[in-house]
Design an enzyme around this catalytic site. Structure first.
Site, short mmCIF file in Angstrom:
data_model
loop_
_atom_site.label_atom_id
_atom_site.label_comp_id
_atom_site.label_asym_id
_atom_site.label_seq_id
_atom_site.Cartn_x
_atom_site.Cartn_y
_atom_site.Cartn_z
N SER A 31 52.73 44.47 28.40
CA SER A 31 54.09 44.29 27.86
C SER A 31 55.04 43.76 28.92
O SER A 31 55.07 44.26 30.03
CB SER A 31 54.65 45.63 27.38
OG SER A 31 53.88 46.13 26.34
N HIS A 62 53.08 40.06 21.13
CA HIS A 62 51.87 39.79 21.90
C HIS A 62 51.30 38.45 21.46
O HIS A 62 50.78 38.32 20.36
CB HIS A 62 50.81 40.88 21.67
CG HIS A 62 51.10 42.16 22.38
ND1 HIS A 62 50.39 42.60 23.47
CD2 HIS A 62 52.04 43.09 22.16
CE1 HIS A 62 50.89 43.75 23.88
NE2 HIS A 62 51.89 44.08 23.09
N HIS A 84 44.27 46.05 21.35
CA HIS A 84 44.36 47.50 21.56
C HIS A 84 43.46 48.25 20.58
O HIS A 84 43.30 47.84 19.44
CB HIS A 84 45.80 47.98 21.36
CG HIS A 84 46.77 47.40 22.34
ND1 HIS A 84 47.40 46.20 22.13
CD2 HIS A 84 47.20 47.86 23.54
CE1 HIS A 84 48.19 45.94 23.17
NE2 HIS A 84 48.08 46.93 24.04
N MET A 212 47.99 53.11 26.62
CA MET A 212 47.10 52.92 25.47
C MET A 212 46.12 51.76 25.68
O MET A 212 45.65 51.16 24.71
CB MET A 212 47.94 52.66 24.20
CG MET A 212 49.01 53.71 23.96
SD MET A 212 50.07 53.23 22.58
CE MET A 212 51.35 54.50 22.70
N SER A 213 45.82 51.44 26.93
CA SER A 213 44.95 50.28 27.18
C SER A 213 44.23 50.44 28.52
O SER A 213 44.11 51.54 29.04
CB SER A 213 45.81 49.00 27.22
OG SER A 213 46.69 49.02 28.32
N1 HPA Z 1 52.91 56.62 26.52
C1 HPA Z 1 51.89 55.81 26.17
N2 HPA Z 1 51.92 54.50 26.35
C2 HPA Z 1 53.00 53.98 26.93
C3 HPA Z 1 54.10 54.76 27.31
C4 HPA Z 1 54.05 56.17 27.10
O1 HPA Z 1 54.97 56.93 27.42
N3 HPA Z 1 55.01 53.91 27.86
C5 HPA Z 1 54.48 52.67 27.80
N4 HPA Z 1 53.26 52.69 27.23
#
Ligand code: HPA
Length: 274
Positions: A31, A62, A84, A212-213
């Site tokens: 991101s 994305h 993802h 998450m990746s």
């Molecule tokens: N948690 C999970 N994924 C994320 C976060 C978070 O706080 N911030 C950016 N990606």
């Protein structure tokens, strides 16, 4: 030949029909970093939709394409927009692009992401060099028939994030006077942000940042012998660590705010390791 490898061969054929470019370094942009790819010397782009059997990302903002080109003298392939697990793809598809970049010739992989800070000393906008990861909460991308052509059934994971590359990155950050934290990245599935209890659990596990990746991609890349490194942009304090509720807009805003610095660092890292 395994089904996964067959699919990879098909994907490689689709890409090779468009370009014979030989990358040395592969990059996956998280991101806020997406436009890094627009700023390099672009030789060829290949939209994910042009690649037969390729998982196409659905997250707004994305972009989905490979960018082939040069950062300085270094030939790179960049994934502008990653896939993802929370989008619903099986893990073997989530890591297919990573494996494909390896099969296109990339020997080194630079992973980037936005992450929530778990470590009490981290602040939004900090950068964290990933020293290790915890993937226990997501399925391993290597589950299923082993892809013998890529690597062994039980690969060692004792140094996923190359010490050699980490030392180069530290030096490059120092030269640019960009402070660099270090820590352990925890991958959870998302797409819901964590609960405060889950963050306390991650901290007790030894995690410093959560996202998450990334870790699944690192595992797939190590399996096939690529040299891996990763940097997180800490976009927010993780759930329960401030009075603020979490939202994607805050994550995006912080990522955008420090994108200039992040891109400067990544450019130097590519040249340093390439
Ligand atoms: N948690 C999970 N994924 C994320 C976060 C978070 O706080 N911030 C950016 N990606």
């Amino acid at each position: 030949m395994s089904e996964v490898y067959e699919k990879l061969i098909t994907c490689r054929k689709s890409v090779r029909a468009k370009t014979d470019f030989q990358p040395e370094v592969a990059l996956i942009l998280g991101s806020g970093l997406g436009d890094f790819a627009d700023e390099i010397q672009i030789i060829q782009t290949v939209d994910y939709t042009e690649i037969e059997g390729f998982p196409v990302s659905t997250v707004a903002g994305h972009k989905g394409r490979f960018v082939f080109g040069y950062v300085g003298e270094v030939p790179v392939v960049i994934m502008q927009g990653r896939v993802h697990y929370y989008e619903g793809y099986p893990m073997k598809d989530v890591v297919l692009p990573t494996r494909l970049m390896g099969m296109l010739g990339a020997k080194k992989l630079i992973l980037t992401n936005a992450a929530g800070g778990i470590n009490f000393s981290f602040r939004p906008g900090d950068f964290m060099l990933i020293t290790d990861h915890i993937t226990t909460a997501v399925p391993c991308p290597l589950i299923g028939e082993n892809v013998e052509e890529l690597g062994v059934r039980f690969p060692d994971m004792s140094e996923v994030y190359s010490l050699r590359l980490r030392e180069i990155i530290q030096k490059e950050a120092e030269k640019l006077s960009i402070p660099l934290r270090e820590g352990v990245y925890v991958q959870l599935t998302g797409p819901a942000y964590e609960t405060p209890a889950e963050i306390r659990m991650c901290r007790s596990w030894g995690g410093d940042a959560v996202g998450m990746s990334t870790a699944c991609e690192a595992v797939a890349a190590r399996h096939m012998g690529m040299e891996v490194c990763g940097i997180s942009c800490i976009t927010n304090l993780a759930a329960g660590m401030s009075s603020q509720k979490l939202n994607h807009k805050e994550v995006q805003e912080t990522a955008d705010r420090v994108a200039g610095q992040f891109k400067k660092l990544i450019r130097a890292v590519v040249r340093g390791i390439g």
